[in-house]
Design a protein around this motif. Structure first.
Motif, PDB file in Angstrom:
ATOM      1  N   ALA A  14       0.840  -1.196   0.000  1.00  0.00           N
ATOM      2  CA  ALA A  14       0.000   0.000   0.000  1.00  0.00           C
ATOM      3  C   ALA A  14       0.874   1.244   0.000  1.00  0.00           C
ATOM      4  N   GLU A  15       0.581   2.168  -0.899  1.00  0.00           N
ATOM      5  CA  GLU A  15       1.330   3.418  -1.003  1.00  0.00           C
ATOM      6  C   GLU A  15       0.372   4.594  -0.917  1.00  0.00           C
ATOM      7  N   PHE A  16       0.664   5.498   0.032  1.00  0.00           N
ATOM      8  CA  PHE A  16      -0.168   6.677   0.226  1.00  0.00           C
ATOM      9  C   PHE A  16       0.507   7.886  -0.424  1.00  0.00           C
ATOM     10  N   GLY A  17      -0.290   8.647  -1.186  1.00  0.00           N
ATOM     11  CA  GLY A  17       0.246   9.844  -1.831  1.00  0.00           C
ATOM     12  C   GLY A  17      -0.172   9.917  -3.284  1.00  0.00           C
ATOM     13  N   ALA A  18       0.766  10.272  -4.130  1.00  0.00           N
ATOM     14  CA  ALA A  18       0.474  10.448  -5.553  1.00  0.00           C
ATOM     15  C   ALA A  18       0.156   9.107  -6.208  1.00  0.00           C
ATOM     16  N   ILE A  19      -0.759   9.131  -7.164  1.00  0.00           N
ATOM     17  CA  ILE A  19      -1.121   7.939  -7.919  1.00  0.00           C
ATOM     18  C   ILE A  19      -0.431   7.997  -9.279  1.00  0.00           C
ATOM     19  N   PRO A  20       0.339   6.981  -9.647  1.00  0.00           N
ATOM     20  CA  PRO A  20       1.071   7.029 -10.907  1.00  0.00           C
ATOM     21  C   PRO A  20       0.130   6.986 -12.111  1.00  0.00           C
ATOM     22  N   PRO A  21       0.472   7.700 -13.180  1.00  0.00           N
ATOM     23  CA  PRO A  21      -0.369   7.643 -14.394  1.00  0.00           C
ATOM     24  C   PRO A  21      -0.222   6.280 -15.066  1.00  0.00           C
ATOM     25  N   LEU A  22      -1.331   5.730 -15.525  1.00  0.00           N
ATOM     26  CA  LEU A  22      -1.328   4.436 -16.196  1.00  0.00           C
ATOM     27  C   LEU A  22      -2.158   4.518 -17.472  1.00  0.00           C
ATOM     28  N   GLU A  23      -1.768   3.756 -18.478  1.00  0.00           N
ATOM     29  CA  GLU A  23      -2.593   3.602 -19.668  1.00  0.00           C
ATOM     30  C   GLU A  23      -3.630   2.526 -19.375  1.00  0.00           C
ATOM     31  N   LEU A  24      -4.902   2.901 -19.379  1.00  0.00           N
ATOM     32  CA  LEU A  24      -5.972   2.010 -18.936  1.00  0.00           C
ATOM     33  C   LEU A  24      -6.904   1.651 -20.086  1.00  0.00           C
ATOM     34  N   GLU A  25      -7.227   0.373 -20.152  1.00  0.00           N
ATOM     35  CA  GLU A  25      -8.224  -0.122 -21.105  1.00  0.00           C
ATOM     36  C   GLU A  25      -9.451  -0.568 -20.303  1.00  0.00           C
ATOM     37  N   GLU A  26     -10.578   0.102 -20.522  1.00  0.00           N
ATOM     38  CA  GLU A  26     -11.768  -0.175 -19.718  1.00  0.00           C
ATOM     39  C   GLU A  26     -12.327  -1.560 -20.015  1.00  0.00           C
ATOM     40  N   VAL A  27     -12.634  -2.300 -18.943  1.00  0.00           N
ATOM     41  CA  VAL A  27     -13.247  -3.619 -19.039  1.00  0.00           C
ATOM     42  C   VAL A  27     -14.678  -3.574 -18.518  1.00  0.00           C
ATOM     43  N   PHE A  28     -14.864  -2.921 -17.389  1.00  0.00           N
ATOM     44  CA  PHE A  28     -16.178  -2.884 -16.739  1.00  0.00           C
ATOM     45  C   PHE A  28     -16.235  -1.650 -15.858  1.00  0.00           C
ATOM     46  N   ARG A  29     -17.360  -0.937 -15.930  1.00  0.00           N
ATOM     47  CA  ARG A  29     -17.503   0.253 -15.094  1.00  0.00           C
ATOM     48  C   ARG A  29     -18.901   0.307 -14.508  1.00  0.00           C
ATOM     49  N   THR A  30     -18.977   0.508 -13.210  1.00  0.00           N
ATOM     50  CA  THR A  30     -20.265   0.608 -12.549  1.00  0.00           C
ATOM     51  C   THR A  30     -20.766   2.040 -12.601  1.00  0.00           C
ATOM     52  N   ARG A  31     -22.005   2.216 -12.193  1.00  0.00           N
ATOM     53  CA  ARG A  31     -22.546   3.571 -12.079  1.00  0.00           C
ATOM     54  C   ARG A  31     -22.084   4.232 -10.781  1.00  0.00           C
ATOM     55  N   GLY A  32     -21.429   3.450  -9.951  1.00  0.00           N
ATOM     56  CA  GLY A  32     -20.957   3.970  -8.677  1.00  0.00           C
ATOM     57  C   GLY A  32     -19.519   4.425  -8.738  1.00  0.00           C
ATOM     58  N   LEU A  33     -18.737   4.038  -7.728  1.00  0.00           N
ATOM     59  CA  LEU A  33     -17.398   4.576  -7.551  1.00  0.00           C
ATOM     60  C   LEU A  33     -16.301   3.815  -8.284  1.00  0.00           C
ATOM     61  N   TRP A  34     -16.531   2.589  -8.707  1.00  0.00           N
ATOM     62  CA  TRP A  34     -15.410   1.791  -9.187  1.00  0.00           C
ATOM     63  C   TRP A  34     -15.595   1.269 -10.607  1.00  0.00           C
ATOM     64  N   GLY A  35     -14.440   0.979 -11.216  1.00  0.00           N
ATOM     65  CA  GLY A  35     -14.412   0.364 -12.534  1.00  0.00           C
ATOM     66  C   GLY A  35     -13.232  -0.585 -12.606  1.00  0.00           C
ATOM     67  N   LEU A  36     -13.274  -1.509 -13.552  1.00  0.00           N
ATOM     68  CA  LEU A  36     -12.197  -2.474 -13.747  1.00  0.00           C
ATOM     69  C   LEU A  36     -11.542  -2.215 -15.092  1.00  0.00           C
ATOM     70  N   TYR A  37     -10.215  -2.138 -15.079  1.00  0.00           N
ATOM     71  CA  TYR A  37      -9.450  -1.836 -16.289  1.00  0.00           C
ATOM     72  C   TYR A  37      -8.306  -2.842 -16.421  1.00  0.00           C
ATOM     73  N   GLN A  38      -7.661  -2.825 -17.582  1.00  0.00           N
ATOM     74  CA  GLN A  38      -6.443  -3.581 -17.791  1.00  0.00           C
ATOM     75  C   GLN A  38      -5.324  -2.626 -18.175  1.00  0.00           C
ATOM     76  N   SER A  39      -4.120  -2.941 -17.712  1.00  0.00           N
ATOM     77  CA  SER A  39      -2.952  -2.130 -18.035  1.00  0.00           C
ATOM     78  C   SER A  39      -1.722  -3.026 -18.066  1.00  0.00           C
ATOM     79  N   ARG A  40      -1.161  -3.222 -19.260  1.00  0.00           N
ATOM     80  CA  ARG A  40       0.051  -4.016 -19.439  1.00  0.00           C
ATOM     81  C   ARG A  40      -0.066  -5.405 -18.807  1.00  0.00           C
ATOM     82  N   GLY A  41      -1.179  -6.059 -19.079  1.00  0.00           N
ATOM     83  CA  GLY A  41      -1.372  -7.426 -18.621  1.00  0.00           C
ATOM     84  C   GLY A  41      -1.839  -7.561 -17.185  1.00  0.00           C
ATOM     85  N   LYS A  42      -2.083  -6.456 -16.501  1.00  0.00           N
ATOM     86  CA  LYS A  42      -2.548  -6.516 -15.113  1.00  0.00           C
ATOM     87  C   LYS A  42      -3.954  -5.932 -15.007  1.00  0.00           C
TER      88      LYS A  42
END
Length: 259
Positions: free
Chosen positions: A53-81
């Protein structure tokens, strides 16, 4: 020139549904969990899910959307993760937390801009719904499932009462409270896992109105589907009817057909 002493790493472990989590941080903050999770803290064991767990700045990532809710969260893929993305969309477009996970969800890193704790020196990286989403995804690879249910261990047997929202899970849990020899596992969410040649049910910290959350487990002996009626009665269900009722009351990975 004054040298700063590196902060010692903080670690906590907790067991949710028989899944052992390990969380480590070296940000100088004390790791914490919500009150309902404290009964699930453990001291040892090899983790099934190892997290940093790292608190502070969030690193920029290239994200491919897989699933997104109408709420707070979504699921993405980035470089195989996999990337669990948390954002208050009505207020901003930048995430306040990301969890970058290995393909099998066995390890990952949580990046958070918020401590999600009421204490200045404490950091709660597994705040809901991240903890539940990690469990759902980890279980989906043939390890089990999470269901909407009240559950009780009674005379060595695990009784599972499944119900959609408002079906009466918390009410039933309150009735079981006064029953001698009964141990309640949860009034809202239960993990089911196949262990050897049998099944076990596990309490979770994600409770309902009755606020029942136990880290205990029991062998699964009976399954009941709750429905409102004018009298108490049991109606047998079989075959495909059982499967469809169970699926409706579960948390399937709708973003992952194989899961």
């Amino acid at each position: 020139m004054r040298q700063t002493t590196p902060q010692a790493a903080q670690q906590l472990k907790l067991s949710l549904g028989g899944i052992l989590f390990s969380v480590v941080t070296d940000d100088g903050l004390n790791l914490t969990v919500p009150p309902a999770h404290k009964a699930f803290l453990v001291s040892g064991g090899e983790p099934d899910i190892a997290l940093r767990a790292e608190f502070g700045a969030i690193p920029p990532l290239e994200l491919e959307e897989v699933f997104r809710t109408r709420g707070l969260w979504g699921l993405y893929q980035s470089r195989g993760k996999w990337v669990l993305h948390f954002c208050a969309w009505e207020l901003e477009s930048s995430p306040y937390k990301l969890a970058v996970m290995e393909p099998d969800f066995s390890a990952g890193t949580i990046y958070s801009r918020t401590k999600e704790s009421g204490q200045d020196n404490c950091f709660n990286p597994l705040n809901y719904p991240l903890d539940e989403l990690l469990v759902i995804n980890f279980l989906s690879s043939g390890r089990g499932m999470l269901v909407h249910a009240c559950a009780v261990e009674y005379q060595g047997h695990g009784w599972l009462f499944l119900g959609t929202s408002g079906a009466g899970k918390s009410t039933l849990a309150s009735l079981w409270k006064g029953e001698p020899g009964a141990t309640l596992l949860s009034d809202d969410r239960i993990v089911i896992r196949e262990i050897g040649n049998s099944y076990r049910i596990y309490g979770t910290p994600w409770h309902g109105n009755a606020e029942i959350a136990s880290p205990l487990s029991a062998p699964l002996s009976r399954i009941f589907f709750l429905a409102h009626d004018s009298e108490n009665r049991l109606i047998p269900v079989q075959g495909a009817d059982v499967a469809s009722r169970l699926l409706v009351r579960s948390f399937p990975t709708s973003w992952d057909g194989e899961g």
